[in-house]
Scaffold this motif. Sequence first.
Motif, PDB file in Angstrom:
ATOM      1  N   LEU A  92       0.858  -1.195   0.000  1.00 12.96           N
ATOM      2  CA  LEU A  92       0.000   0.000   0.000  1.00 12.96           C
ATOM      3  C   LEU A  92       0.889   1.239   0.000  1.00 12.96           C
ATOM      4  N   MET A  93       0.597   2.157  -0.898  1.00 14.78           N
ATOM      5  CA  MET A  93       1.403   3.384  -0.969  1.00 14.78           C
ATOM      6  C   MET A  93       0.471   4.581  -0.961  1.00 14.78           C
ATOM      7  N   HIS A  94       1.044   5.759  -0.740  1.00 16.40           N
ATOM      8  CA  HIS A  94       0.253   6.986  -0.761  1.00 16.40           C
ATOM      9  C   HIS A  94      -0.500   7.091  -2.100  1.00 16.40           C
ATOM     10  N   PRO A  95      -1.792   7.402  -2.064  1.00 14.08           N
ATOM     11  CA  PRO A  95      -2.558   7.420  -3.323  1.00 14.08           C
ATOM     12  C   PRO A  95      -2.000   8.375  -4.374  1.00 14.08           C
ATOM     13  N   ARG A  96      -1.293   9.422  -3.934  1.00 16.23           N
ATOM     14  CA  ARG A  96      -0.724  10.370  -4.908  1.00 16.23           C
ATOM     15  C   ARG A  96       0.329   9.691  -5.798  1.00 16.23           C
ATOM     16  N   VAL A  97       0.944   8.624  -5.274  1.00 15.74           N
ATOM     17  CA  VAL A  97       1.937   7.892  -6.075  1.00 15.74           C
ATOM     18  C   VAL A  97       1.313   7.467  -7.395  1.00 15.74           C
ATOM     19  N   TRP A  98       0.062   6.978  -7.309  1.00 18.70           N
ATOM     20  CA  TRP A  98      -0.589   6.412  -8.505  1.00 18.70           C
ATOM     21  C   TRP A  98      -1.165   7.486  -9.406  1.00 18.70           C
ATOM     22  N   GLU A  99      -1.337   8.685  -8.840  1.00 16.79           N
ATOM     23  CA  GLU A  99      -1.696   9.829  -9.709  1.00 16.79           C
ATOM     24  C   GLU A  99      -0.461  10.263 -10.476  1.00 16.79           C
ATOM     25  N   ALA A 100       0.670  10.379  -9.754  1.00  8.74           N
ATOM     26  CA  ALA A 100       1.922  10.809 -10.408  1.00  8.74           C
ATOM     27  C   ALA A 100       2.338   9.822 -11.486  1.00  8.74           C
ATOM     28  N   SER A 101       2.187   8.544 -11.211  1.00  4.29           N
ATOM     29  CA  SER A 101       2.665   7.523 -12.157  1.00  4.29           C
ATOM     30  C   SER A 101       1.787   7.431 -13.400  1.00  4.29           C
ATOM     31  N   GLY A 102       0.588   7.992 -13.311  1.00  2.00           N
ATOM     32  CA  GLY A 102      -0.329   7.924 -14.456  1.00  2.00           C
ATOM     33  C   GLY A 102      -1.292   6.754 -14.357  1.00  2.00           C
ATOM     34  N   HIS A 103      -1.173   5.937 -13.278  1.00  2.00           N
ATOM     35  CA  HIS A 103      -2.038   4.756 -13.198  1.00  2.00           C
ATOM     36  C   HIS A 103      -3.506   5.106 -12.989  1.00  2.00           C
ATOM     37  N   VAL A 104      -3.788   6.156 -12.186  1.00  2.00           N
ATOM     38  CA  VAL A 104      -5.194   6.494 -11.927  1.00  2.00           C
ATOM     39  C   VAL A 104      -5.877   6.875 -13.248  1.00  2.00           C
ATOM     40  N   GLU A 105      -5.116   7.582 -14.065  1.00  2.00           N
ATOM     41  CA  GLU A 105      -5.718   8.054 -15.313  1.00  2.00           C
ATOM     42  C   GLU A 105      -5.618   7.040 -16.457  1.00  2.00           C
ATOM     43  N   ASN A 106      -4.439   6.396 -16.533  1.00  2.00           N
ATOM     44  CA  ASN A 106      -4.163   5.620 -17.759  1.00  2.00           C
ATOM     45  C   ASN A 106      -4.119   4.110 -17.631  1.00  2.00           C
ATOM     46  N   GLY A 109      -7.917   2.640   7.017  1.00  2.00           N
ATOM     47  CA  GLY A 109      -8.617   3.096   8.218  1.00  2.00           C
ATOM     48  C   GLY A 109     -10.089   2.751   8.160  1.00  2.00           C
ATOM     49  N   PRO A 110     -10.827   3.147   9.216  1.00  2.00           N
ATOM     50  CA  PRO A 110     -12.214   2.683   9.360  1.00  2.00           C
ATOM     51  C   PRO A 110     -13.240   3.414   8.488  1.00  2.00           C
ATOM     52  N   VAL A 111     -12.878   4.572   7.941  1.00  2.00           N
ATOM     53  CA  VAL A 111     -13.897   5.336   7.205  1.00  2.00           C
ATOM     54  C   VAL A 111     -13.745   5.139   5.699  1.00  2.00           C
ATOM     55  N   GLU A 112     -14.831   4.723   5.080  1.00  5.28           N
ATOM     56  CA  GLU A 112     -14.767   4.450   3.641  1.00  5.28           C
ATOM     57  C   GLU A 112     -15.152   5.684   2.848  1.00  5.28           C
ATOM     58  N   ASP A 113     -14.289   6.714   2.851  1.00  2.00           N
ATOM     59  CA  ASP A 113     -14.603   7.868   2.005  1.00  2.00           C
ATOM     60  C   ASP A 113     -13.459   8.144   1.041  1.00  2.00           C
ATOM     61  N   SER A 114     -13.676   9.107   0.145  1.00  3.02           N
ATOM     62  CA  SER A 114     -12.721   9.300  -0.944  1.00  3.02           C
ATOM     63  C   SER A 114     -11.330   9.688  -0.430  1.00  3.02           C
ATOM     64  N   GLY A 115     -11.265  10.288   0.755  1.00  2.00           N
ATOM     65  CA  GLY A 115      -9.965  10.674   1.317  1.00  2.00           C
ATOM     66  C   GLY A 115      -9.179   9.480   1.823  1.00  2.00           C
ATOM     67  N   ALA A 116      -9.807   8.322   1.921  1.00  2.00           N
ATOM     68  CA  ALA A 116      -9.126   7.154   2.493  1.00  2.00           C
ATOM     69  C   ALA A 116      -8.821   6.092   1.434  1.00  2.00           C
ATOM     70  N   VAL A 117      -8.966   6.473   0.165  1.00  2.00           N
ATOM     71  CA  VAL A 117      -8.758   5.483  -0.900  1.00  2.00           C
ATOM     72  C   VAL A 117      -7.290   5.062  -0.982  1.00  2.00           C
ATOM     73  N   VAL A 118      -7.037   3.768  -1.040  1.00  7.31           N
ATOM     74  CA  VAL A 118      -5.695   3.253  -1.352  1.00  7.31           C
ATOM     75  C   VAL A 118      -5.848   2.173  -2.427  1.00  7.31           C
ATOM     76  N   TYR A 119      -4.740   1.900  -3.073  1.00  2.00           N
ATOM     77  CA  TYR A 119      -4.746   0.887  -4.135  1.00  2.00           C
ATOM     78  C   TYR A 119      -3.770  -0.217  -3.791  1.00  2.00           C
ATOM     79  N   LEU A 120      -4.114  -1.439  -4.165  1.00  2.00           N
ATOM     80  CA  LEU A 120      -3.114  -2.510  -4.112  1.00  2.00           C
ATOM     81  C   LEU A 120      -2.183  -2.249  -5.290  1.00  2.00           C
ATOM     82  N   ARG A 121      -0.891  -2.251  -5.059  1.00  2.00           N
ATOM     83  CA  ARG A 121       0.016  -1.830  -6.143  1.00  2.00           C
ATOM     84  C   ARG A 121      -0.115  -2.728  -7.377  1.00  2.00           C
ATOM     85  N   PRO A 122      -0.211  -2.100  -8.555  1.00  2.00           N
ATOM     86  CA  PRO A 122      -0.300  -2.914  -9.777  1.00  2.00           C
ATOM     87  C   PRO A 122       1.077  -3.241 -10.342  1.00  2.00           C
ATOM     88  N   GLU A 123       2.131  -2.699  -9.729  1.00  2.00           N
ATOM     89  CA  GLU A 123       3.506  -3.007 -10.139  1.00  2.00           C
ATOM     90  C   GLU A 123       4.403  -2.654  -8.958  1.00  2.00           C
TER      91      GLU A 123
END
Length: 459
Positions: free
Chosen positions: A83-97, A156-170
Amino acid sequence: MPKFLGKRNFIITQKNKNDVLDKIVSLAKRRGFVFQSSEIYGGLNGCWDYGPLGVELLKNIKNEWWKTMTYREDVEGIDASILMHPRVWEASGHVENFTDPMVDCKECKARFRADQLEDAMCGSKAYKGRKAIKCKEEGKFTEARQFNLMFKSFIGPVEDSGAVVYLRPETAQGIFVNFLNVQGASRQKIPFGIAQLGKAFRNEINTKNFLFRTREFEQMEMQFFVKPKDDEKWFEYWRDERLEWFKSLGMNTEKLRLQPHGETELAHYAKEAVDIEYEFPFGWGEIEGIHNRTDFDLKKHEEFSGKSLKYFDEAAKEKFIPFIIETSAGASRSFMAFLIDAYNEEEVKGEKRAVLKFHPKLAPVKAAIFPLVNKDGMPEIARKIETDLRKNFRVFYDDKGAVGRRYRRQDEAGTPFCITVDTQTLEDKTVTVRERDSMEQERVVVDKLSFYLLNKLIT
Ligand code: ATP
């Protein structure tokens, strides 16, 4: 069906391609290499479990990779969290591409990857054996929409957009974000690399071909940081090194090839890319990709994190963002390639034997120990040999059935050496060592067995 004539003459015709894969999948289950995940509940698509022999084979592949890649002075290892900071996947282009185009069949409701329809079959029972492409031609498909392959969860316990994480795809991003940490801690100078192996997750639209395309798998990745002007030289260096690695572990050279990416096939981050492909029974498929990623990743992480990721070259007194040459292999796909490559059927004295001709370094069990008969002190000697060898090797003790049958069982598990304690052992303290592929036998002094095996395993 043609007879298999030994490793270098392994014949796969169009007709028996599927047979071969079916046989290997069935052997994998029967002998404990690979089981379907959650099998008693009907299985979970795209997920597999490694059994007792499989986990050893997988570990040996990973260990060999780790040794080759990090037992050198210019590569360091890390193990970053999944699990990594969600911004990692924005920077890498994964969220978008990181998407594949998906279509649904309005009739049978099956889902397909729109760009991989060639081999896809229609999901309807009524149309059994019908190609999905035909359904497309008949206008049964919805418009393609982009589907993101990342598994999403919440931290964490709250399922909102601020708590989103991704299982790393690479695994690569864990290396990029640690570039300066590793460089500083290890006092490496460019050129140098960082290697990591571990799980990656992709919510593939269609999983297929056993371990080839799964939703959970393992990667073995190394990112090599170089001066921008040296990128092409290092790209060629790593391409050759990585191809050689598969060959050095006994993979059939005729079933390996390099497949460069054409300009239109390049990923958004790559200046140059080449795949190492293996010829699976269903055709050529990538097992590893070598990419010249330029300074794309570090620049993006600088931009998104606001932290400098520049390297300071003390000799030239200049700061710059290095270029990255990536070697990205699938451990699970390599496992499948090594398993298929090792599989042979041969005729021995009128009998068929199935044998897995793994390189001794990869073989799950290194030696089997048999007392010829269960009397005359032979089991005691054999057990003593077993205890001694277990200090350094994974071995197996078998005293059930005729020796010929015990050999067959070990052939099928890929055990390279079978050690038999026999009448002569009682006289001169030697044993018969039978080699799996040639089936030749030689006598080895009991006290020298460890040394004998070690020698075979380091060459
Ligand atoms: P493909 O085109 O086959 O989906 P890719 O180009 O997306 O692969 P990379 O992102 O370069 O693959 O990943 C590197 C390696 O990871 C691949 O060479 C492969 O061995 C492995 N890999 C990728 N996706 C999967 C998967 N779904 N299942 C098993 N292994 C995979």
